[in-house]
Design an enzyme around this catalytic site. Structure first.
Site: not given
Ligand code: GLP
Length: 263
Positions: A136, A138, A67, A143
């Site tokens: 959440d 995702h 993304d 989402e």
């Molecule tokens: C963002 C990214 C996700 C990732 C998430 C969790 O939303 N788009 O790909 O998994 O963050 O981040 P973290 O690993 O810092 O908890």
């Protein structure tokens, strides 16, 4: 789903690195799907270390990131491209033209999204997709209520996700509330998926993903449909799993069948 409950995030990152580096030694032109966030950083550090020890050559590897934010100028320090450059790409030897991100600039982003997916197919599809998970549920930026068959496209981010990521935008930059993300259908086409989740903020998402019904309200639960998913979680993230002890026994049995430890 294979569920591996590790004592710590460090142990989980070791396991993930073993999988990725093992696959790379068998297939030098490995196609990796990559994630941003704090969760895969331990894995990326281990990939860099292996490269420095001359044990891992990434010169034939292709990468596709999950993304990217929409509306940030190219090269912006909070872009996911800058994050990946800082934490992985500048330290290893993936050729720049092998690195792919979802399109966020120029005309006709939807047509460019189709091109991004065509590029993926042209190199044979993703061999290993690395995933983190949002609080959440995702994956990427899919989402809740994302179609479980979705492809790479623009998504509007939920309030909870914006709040979780707001800390990265305290430099005065307007935080984008849209992103381009691989779809759930895109992710499910990967040959192998490793989802990593560490820490107490992931308890609800992990419980729903592994033990809940398949639901677009917890997009990661769609991974239950994939035949080769491994969930690597630490004890903290696993705290809400009703069948935690069972997963540990399954994993011990797998290791004993492989001859790694005695039953
Ligand atoms: C963002 C990214 C996700 C990732 C998430 C969790 O939303 N788009 O790909 O998994 O963050 O981040 P973290 O690993 O810092 O908890």
């Amino acid at each position: 789903m294979e569920v591996i409950v590790c004592a710590t995030a460090e142990e989980g990152s070791d396991l993930a690195a073993k999988e990725v580096l093992g696959a790379l030694s068998r297939k030098p032109d490995l196609v990796l799907g990559l994630a941003t966030g704090s969760t895969p950083l331990g894995l990326y550090r281990r990939m860099i270390d292996a490269h420095r020890r001359v044990e891992a050559d990434f010169s034939k590897v292709f990468t596709f990131n999950l993304d990217e934010y929409l509306g940030l100028p190219p090269g912006h320090p909070q872009s996911y491209r800058a994050f990946m450059d800082q934490h992985l790409f500048r330290h290893i030897n993936i050729p720049p033209d092998h690195i792919h991100f979802p399109p966020t600039h120029g005309r006709d982003v939807p047509a460019q999204c189709e091109e991004f997916e065509r590029d993926m197919r042209r190199v044979g599809g993703i061999d290993i997709q690395i995933l983190g998970i949002g609080a959440d549920g995702h994956i990427g930026f899919n989402e809740p209520t994302s179609s479980l068959g979705s492809r790479t496209r623009v998504k509007t981010l939920m309030e909870e996700t914006l709040r979780d990521n707001a800390r990265f935008f305290n430099d005065g930059t307007r935080q984008p509330d849209m992103a381009v993300t691989m779809g759930i259908g895109t992710i499910l086409e990967s040959k192998r998926i490793l989802l990593l989740a560490f820490g107490t903020t992931k308890v609800r998402a992990i419980q729903s993903t592994i033990e809940g019904p398949i639901s677009n309200m917890y997009p990661a639960s769609a991974l239950q449909l994939h035949p080769r998913v491994t969930m690597i979680v630490d004890e903290q993230a696993a705290a809400g799993l009703a069948m935690r002890e069972y997963y540990k026994r399954v994993y011990r049995n797998k290791l004993s069948l492989e001859g790694s430890v005695m039953p």
